[in-house]
Design an enzyme around this catalytic site. Structure first.
Site, PDB file in Angstrom:
ATOM      1  N   THR A  31      18.769 -65.871  13.075  1.00 35.72           N
ATOM      2  CA  THR A  31      18.260 -65.187  12.067  1.00 35.72           C
ATOM      3  C   THR A  31      19.362 -65.122  11.183  1.00 35.72           C
ATOM      4  O   THR A  31      19.224 -64.477  10.126  1.00 35.72           O
ATOM      5  CB  THR A  31      18.030 -63.664  12.591  1.00 35.72           C
ATOM      6  OG1 THR A  31      18.860 -63.177  13.542  1.00 35.72           O
ATOM      7  CG2 THR A  31      16.822 -63.549  13.526  1.00 35.72           C
ATOM      8  N   GLY A 114      32.732 -73.715  24.154  1.00 29.66           N
ATOM      9  CA  GLY A 114      31.405 -74.387  24.218  1.00 29.66           C
ATOM     10  C   GLY A 114      30.358 -73.452  25.045  1.00 29.66           C
ATOM     11  O   GLY A 114      29.549 -74.131  25.759  1.00 29.66           O
ATOM     12  N   SER A 119      34.172 -68.504  20.799  1.00 28.60           N
ATOM     13  CA  SER A 119      35.469 -68.598  20.960  1.00 28.60           C
ATOM     14  C   SER A 119      36.378 -69.320  19.556  1.00 28.60           C
ATOM     15  O   SER A 119      37.190 -68.832  19.360  1.00 28.60           O
ATOM     16  CB  SER A 119      35.831 -69.842  22.224  1.00 28.60           C
ATOM     17  OG  SER A 119      35.181 -70.760  21.811  1.00 28.60           O
ATOM     18  N   SER A 120      35.349 -69.927  18.879  1.00 31.43           N
ATOM     19  CA  SER A 120      35.799 -70.371  17.495  1.00 31.43           C
ATOM     20  C   SER A 120      35.852 -69.530  16.751  1.00 31.43           C
ATOM     21  O   SER A 120      37.349 -69.397  15.908  1.00 31.43           O
ATOM     22  CB  SER A 120      35.032 -71.768  17.065  1.00 31.43           C
ATOM     23  OG  SER A 120      33.636 -71.312  17.074  1.00 31.43           O
ATOM     24  N   ASP A 164      28.630 -64.263  14.377  1.00 33.61           N
ATOM     25  CA  ASP A 164      29.921 -64.400  15.142  1.00 33.61           C
ATOM     26  C   ASP A 164      31.189 -63.879  14.368  1.00 33.61           C
ATOM     27  O   ASP A 164      32.011 -62.803  15.079  1.00 33.61           O
ATOM     28  CB  ASP A 164      30.247 -65.875  15.165  1.00 33.61           C
ATOM     29  CG  ASP A 164      28.960 -66.494  16.051  1.00 33.61           C
ATOM     30  OD1 ASP A 164      28.090 -65.767  16.271  1.00 33.61           O
ATOM     31  OD2 ASP A 164      29.219 -67.656  16.272  1.00 33.61           O
TER      32      ASP A 164
HETATM   33  C1  GLA Z   1      25.841 -69.725  16.638  1.00 30.70           C
HETATM   34  C2  GLA Z   1      26.488 -69.549  15.253  1.00 30.70           C
HETATM   35  C3  GLA Z   1      25.655 -68.114  14.557  1.00 30.70           C
HETATM   36  C4  GLA Z   1      24.220 -67.996  15.077  1.00 30.70           C
HETATM   37  C5  GLA Z   1      23.909 -68.347  16.631  1.00 30.70           C
HETATM   38  C6  GLA Z   1      22.494 -68.130  16.873  1.00 30.70           C
HETATM   39  O1  GLA Z   1      26.734 -68.853  17.343  1.00 30.70           O
HETATM   40  O2  GLA Z   1      27.500 -69.722  14.985  1.00 30.70           O
HETATM   41  O3  GLA Z   1      25.931 -68.154  13.115  1.00 30.70           O
HETATM   42  O4  GLA Z   1      23.436 -68.627  14.066  1.00 30.70           O
HETATM   43  O5  GLA Z   1      24.520 -69.545  16.576  1.00 30.70           O
HETATM   44  O6  GLA Z   1      21.908 -66.978  16.746  1.00 30.70           O
END
Ligand code: GLA
Length: 354
Positions: A31, A114, A119-120, A164
């Protein structure tokens, strides 16, 4: 990380250290680049970054996990290497005047790579925060998150949203972050003490950079055009079902985004009122939508989620970008140990992350 360990590698003392957590998203998948809400929580695992400025413009990066030191220079492209995230962040810090010259960087992480637990983003945010600290720059955590997203989008080449970066830059372990990814307004909601949020790796590795995440982002952009460029999460079910000449794949992607946004809004209400049954029901419904409308689950993950719920979790679902990685489950704290033992006995490839 100790100053002595840093000195052994680089011959100087660190001038800034930063600790940044990973995150798990309770609900609100895909989303965050479609105009919707998300509900992540920071994890007790994370990344430590130590930094010292150095003469010249080169960026030297040492990973405690890999026991390796690599050097990047301004203008250098990513190499498909573990150090790309830290390098991308440091090179962006240089172009934004957050770093006056070169830097030595030490990265130590307890986050599996992964696994879909950021982590990134944690490495990138850690490097940017360390540069901010050394520079004494007047930059908010939200601005740091925005720069970190730029590193992922423009340097690494993953068209991710902002969840994230916001979650790891600002979130905390005992509060969920109800984030509106359109406005970047957020509310931090206390998690009930009786609730155990648990992250279990499915045993299937995945990588955001492997192309399938990008494909979903492209499909969502196509769906947006089919719905007159309106944010998919803000569509209503009736708009989606009544639209005549929309390709079936666009309809399904839009339906996931729209219903998922509504589930996040409902989950925020459930969390605030302490209705953990309802929270769990919404989380499990999110998994069904990821499986049926967004097509990013896999049969072993469906089985893991189904068993997590059957054995007593309030709810469970795939979390992160999809196609592997982790499942998040919400369970009553006092049932957690026996539930976990039974779940892992039925799924030998799965393992507890935290
Ligand atoms: C990864 C992406 C986020 C988000 C999720 C799915 O973590 O880095 O931006 O889109 O997938 O919700």
């Amino acid at each position: 990380m100790t100053g002595a360990a840093f000195a052994r590698i680089f011959g100087s003392r660190p001038q800034a250290t930063e600790a940044v957590p990973g995150r798990v998203n309770l609900i609100g998948s895909h989303t965050d680049y479609n105009g919707g809400m998300v509900l992540p929580v920071a994890l007790p695992l994370g990344v430590h970054v130590a930094m010292a400025p150095r003469e010249g413009s080169a960026i030297r990066i040492h990973s405690a996990r890999f026991g390796e030191t690599v050097t990047y220079r301004p203008g250098e492209s990513p190499r498909g290497h573990w150090a790309d995230y830290a390098a991308g962040a440091a090179l962006l810090a240089q172009t934004h005047g957050l770093l006056a010259g070169g830097a030595d960087l030490w990265i130590e992480s307890t986050l599996p790579v992964g696994a879909g637990i950021s982590s990134s983003a944690a490495v990138i945010v850690g490097v940017l925060k360390a540069a901010r600290q050394i520079r004494g720059a007047d930059l908010s955590d939200t601005e740091i998150a925005g720069l970190a997203r730029q590193v992922e989008n423009d340097y690494i080449g993953v068209p991710c949203g902002i969840m994230d970066q916001m979650a790891v830059a600002i979130g905390s372990v005992d509060r969920a972050m109800a984030l509106d990814t359109e406005t970047l307004e957020f509310d931090l909601i206390d998690l009930p003490a009786a609730l155990r949020v648990c992250v279990i790796h499915s045993g299937i590795d995945r990588a955001l950079a492997d192309g399938r995440y990008k494909l979903r982002a492209i499909e969502c952009a196509q769906a947006r055009r089919a719905f007159a460029d309106r944010p998919l999460c803000r569509l209503r079910r009736t708009d989606i079902e009544a639209a005549g000449d929309v390709a079936e794949i666009s309809r399904r992607r839009a339906r996931h985004c729209s219903t998922e946004h509504q589930r996040v809004v409902a989950a925020i209400g459930a969390l605030k009122s302490g209705d953990l049954q309802d929270l769990g029901r919404l989380i499990t419904a999110s998994h069904a939508s990821l499986r049926d409308d967004f097509d990013i689950s896999l049969p072993p993950i469906d089985r893991l989620v189904a068993d997590a719920v059957r054995l007593g979790a309030f709810g469970a679902r795939l979390t992160g970008g999809g196609f592997g990685g982790c499942v998040v489950a919400c369970i009553a704290r006092d049932l957690f140990e026996s539930w976990l033992t039974r779940l892992l006995a039925a799924h030998p490839a799965a393992r507890l992350i935290c």
